[in-house]
Design a protein around this motif. Sequence first.
Motif, short mmCIF file in Angstrom:
data_model
loop_
_atom_site.label_atom_id
_atom_site.label_comp_id
_atom_site.label_asym_id
_atom_site.label_seq_id
_atom_site.Cartn_x
_atom_site.Cartn_y
_atom_site.Cartn_z
N TYR A 213 0.81 -1.22 0.00
CA TYR A 213 0.00 0.00 0.00
C TYR A 213 0.85 1.27 0.00
CZ TYR A 213 -3.95 -3.02 1.09
OH TYR A 213 -4.93 -4.00 1.04
N LEU A 214 2.16 1.11 0.02
CA LEU A 214 3.05 2.27 0.14
C LEU A 214 3.79 2.59 -1.15
CD1 LEU A 214 4.58 1.42 3.64
CD2 LEU A 214 2.57 2.83 3.14
N PHE A 215 3.81 1.65 -2.09
CA PHE A 215 4.48 1.89 -3.37
C PHE A 215 3.63 2.78 -4.27
CE2 PHE A 215 6.26 -2.22 -2.01
CZ PHE A 215 7.61 -1.99 -2.18
N LEU A 216 4.28 3.38 -5.25
CA LEU A 216 3.56 4.15 -6.27
C LEU A 216 3.24 3.23 -7.44
CD1 LEU A 216 2.47 6.83 -7.39
CD2 LEU A 216 4.75 7.27 -8.33
N TRP A 217 1.99 2.77 -7.52
CA TRP A 217 1.53 1.96 -8.64
C TRP A 217 0.53 2.78 -9.44
CZ3 TRP A 217 0.61 -3.02 -5.29
CH2 TRP A 217 1.85 -3.63 -5.09
N VAL B 11 7.02 12.72 -9.32
CA VAL B 11 5.79 11.92 -9.32
C VAL B 11 5.29 11.72 -10.75
CG1 VAL B 11 3.34 11.92 -8.69
CG2 VAL B 11 5.07 12.52 -6.98
N ILE B 12 5.29 12.78 -11.54
CA ILE B 12 4.85 12.66 -12.94
C ILE B 12 5.75 11.68 -13.70
CG2 ILE B 12 4.60 13.90 -15.12
CD1 ILE B 12 3.82 16.37 -13.45
N THR B 13 7.05 11.82 -13.49
CA THR B 13 7.99 10.90 -14.14
C THR B 13 7.80 9.48 -13.65
OG1 THR B 13 9.61 12.70 -14.31
CG2 THR B 13 10.42 10.47 -14.64
N GLY B 14 7.57 9.33 -12.35
CA GLY B 14 7.37 8.00 -11.77
C GLY B 14 6.15 7.32 -12.32
N LEU B 15 5.06 8.07 -12.51
CA LEU B 15 3.84 7.50 -13.08
C LEU B 15 4.07 7.10 -14.53
CD1 LEU B 15 1.17 9.92 -11.56
CD2 LEU B 15 1.51 7.51 -10.96
N ALA B 16 4.81 7.92 -15.26
CA ALA B 16 5.04 7.63 -16.67
C ALA B 16 6.00 6.46 -16.86
CB ALA B 16 5.60 8.87 -17.38
N MET B 17 6.96 6.30 -15.93
CA MET B 17 7.99 5.27 -16.09
C MET B 17 7.80 4.10 -15.14
SD MET B 17 11.39 7.67 -16.60
CE MET B 17 12.40 6.21 -16.84
N ASP B 18 6.68 4.07 -14.42
CA ASP B 18 6.39 2.99 -13.48
C ASP B 18 7.48 2.86 -12.43
OD1 ASP B 18 4.84 1.01 -12.38
OD2 ASP B 18 5.66 -0.59 -13.66
N MET B 19 7.89 4.00 -11.84
CA MET B 19 8.84 4.00 -10.73
C MET B 19 8.05 3.86 -9.44
SD MET B 19 11.21 7.18 -12.04
CE MET B 19 11.88 7.43 -10.39
N GLN B 20 8.34 2.85 -8.67
CA GLN B 20 7.53 2.55 -7.49
C GLN B 20 8.01 3.25 -6.23
OE1 GLN B 20 7.41 -1.72 -7.21
NE2 GLN B 20 6.41 -1.97 -9.20
N LEU B 21 9.25 3.69 -6.20
CA LEU B 21 9.83 4.36 -5.04
C LEU B 21 10.42 5.69 -5.46
CD1 LEU B 21 11.61 1.28 -3.42
CD2 LEU B 21 9.50 2.35 -2.64
N LEU B 22 10.13 6.73 -4.68
CA LEU B 22 10.55 8.08 -5.06
C LEU B 22 11.51 8.71 -4.06
CD1 LEU B 22 7.05 9.49 -6.15
CD2 LEU B 22 8.70 8.17 -7.51
N GLN C 24 -6.23 5.70 -5.10
CA GLN C 24 -5.42 5.59 -3.88
C GLN C 24 -4.41 6.73 -3.90
OE1 GLN C 24 -3.92 1.56 -3.72
NE2 GLN C 24 -5.97 0.68 -3.54
N ILE C 25 -4.92 7.91 -3.53
CA ILE C 25 -4.19 9.16 -3.77
C ILE C 25 -3.03 9.36 -2.79
CG2 ILE C 25 -6.19 10.29 -4.80
CD1 ILE C 25 -6.70 11.63 -2.11
N TRP C 26 -2.91 8.52 -1.79
CA TRP C 26 -1.81 8.67 -0.85
C TRP C 26 -0.49 8.11 -1.39
CZ3 TRP C 26 -5.73 5.02 -0.27
CH2 TRP C 26 -5.35 3.67 -0.38
N ARG C 27 -0.55 7.32 -2.44
CA ARG C 27 0.63 6.59 -2.88
C ARG C 27 1.81 7.50 -3.29
NH1 ARG C 27 0.40 1.08 -3.57
NH2 ARG C 27 -1.66 0.12 -3.23
N PRO C 28 1.61 8.63 -3.99
CA PRO C 28 2.77 9.47 -4.30
C PRO C 28 3.48 9.98 -3.05
CG PRO C 28 0.92 10.04 -5.70
CD PRO C 28 0.39 9.11 -4.66
N ILE C 29 2.72 10.16 -1.95
CA ILE C 29 3.33 10.64 -0.71
C ILE C 29 4.07 9.51 -0.01
CG2 ILE C 29 2.87 11.66 1.55
CD1 ILE C 29 0.43 13.02 0.31
N THR C 30 3.41 8.36 0.16
CA THR C 30 4.07 7.25 0.86
C THR C 30 5.28 6.74 0.08
OG1 THR C 30 2.51 5.68 -0.16
CG2 THR C 30 1.95 6.56 2.02
#
Length: 251
Positions: A38-42, A110-121, A51-57
């Motif tokens: 529940y903490l990764f950015l998927w 966050v934008i890059t992570g969503l586009a590139m499927d980066m799970q940890l920021l 699950q809008i908390w994911r970019p923060i966690t």
Amino acid sequence: MSDLGDWFRSIPLITRYWFAGSIALPLIGKLGLVSPVYLFLWPDAFINRFQIWRPITATFFFPVGPGTGFLYLVNLYFLYQYSSRLETGAFDGRPADYLFMLLFNWICIVITGLAMDMQLLMIPLIMSVLYVWAQLNREMIVSFWLGTRFKACYLPWVILVFNYIIGGSVINELIGNLVGHLYFFLMFKYPMDLGGRNFLSTPQFLYRWLPNRRGGVSGFGVPPASMRRAAEDQRGGGRHNWGQGFRLGDQ
């Protein structure tokens, strides 16, 4: 415990919360109080399941284990050192401006992570802050592993290689460096050194929330002379003491 508490309270405000969050969330995940899934950015969970908390966690969480513990501790050290140095140096007395820099870098990551499927920021954001510090101190000589000495402008790329050797991902560090470069270029290089338009400006609500303080002493980094002149002109001739910086590993 008293000494530990005093040390923690001595950390600059914004860095203190960032540092504490980067310890608390990995600990919560390690203890199983919240499942790490529940903490990764998927992207699918964030976009389709709201699950809008994911970019923060995903910014604070890091899976600590036998193969990742050293990498986590090293980057936690970088967070503490270079975020503290920026907040009490180049951004001394201007917490709203420092928070805006973190928010701008975070949104880009966050934008890059969503586009590139980066799970940890966590590491990209730390590297973006380290990159800005290195650019503001680019001519300073720093010491790194085994006494290696070089100019601070090379530090982000040396750490990129170092993190990769100890188990990191080149992509995470590279994204952090690129985002840090984007902020530095838009905030300092383009408007102050190249005479271009100022695209970035701290929102007024952040100043109302975190007003500027007077009487602070800056001490971390010397911008190019043209940047200092442009900044003085924009402030009506006021001066900002950027100071001399610190070597890597100094306390």
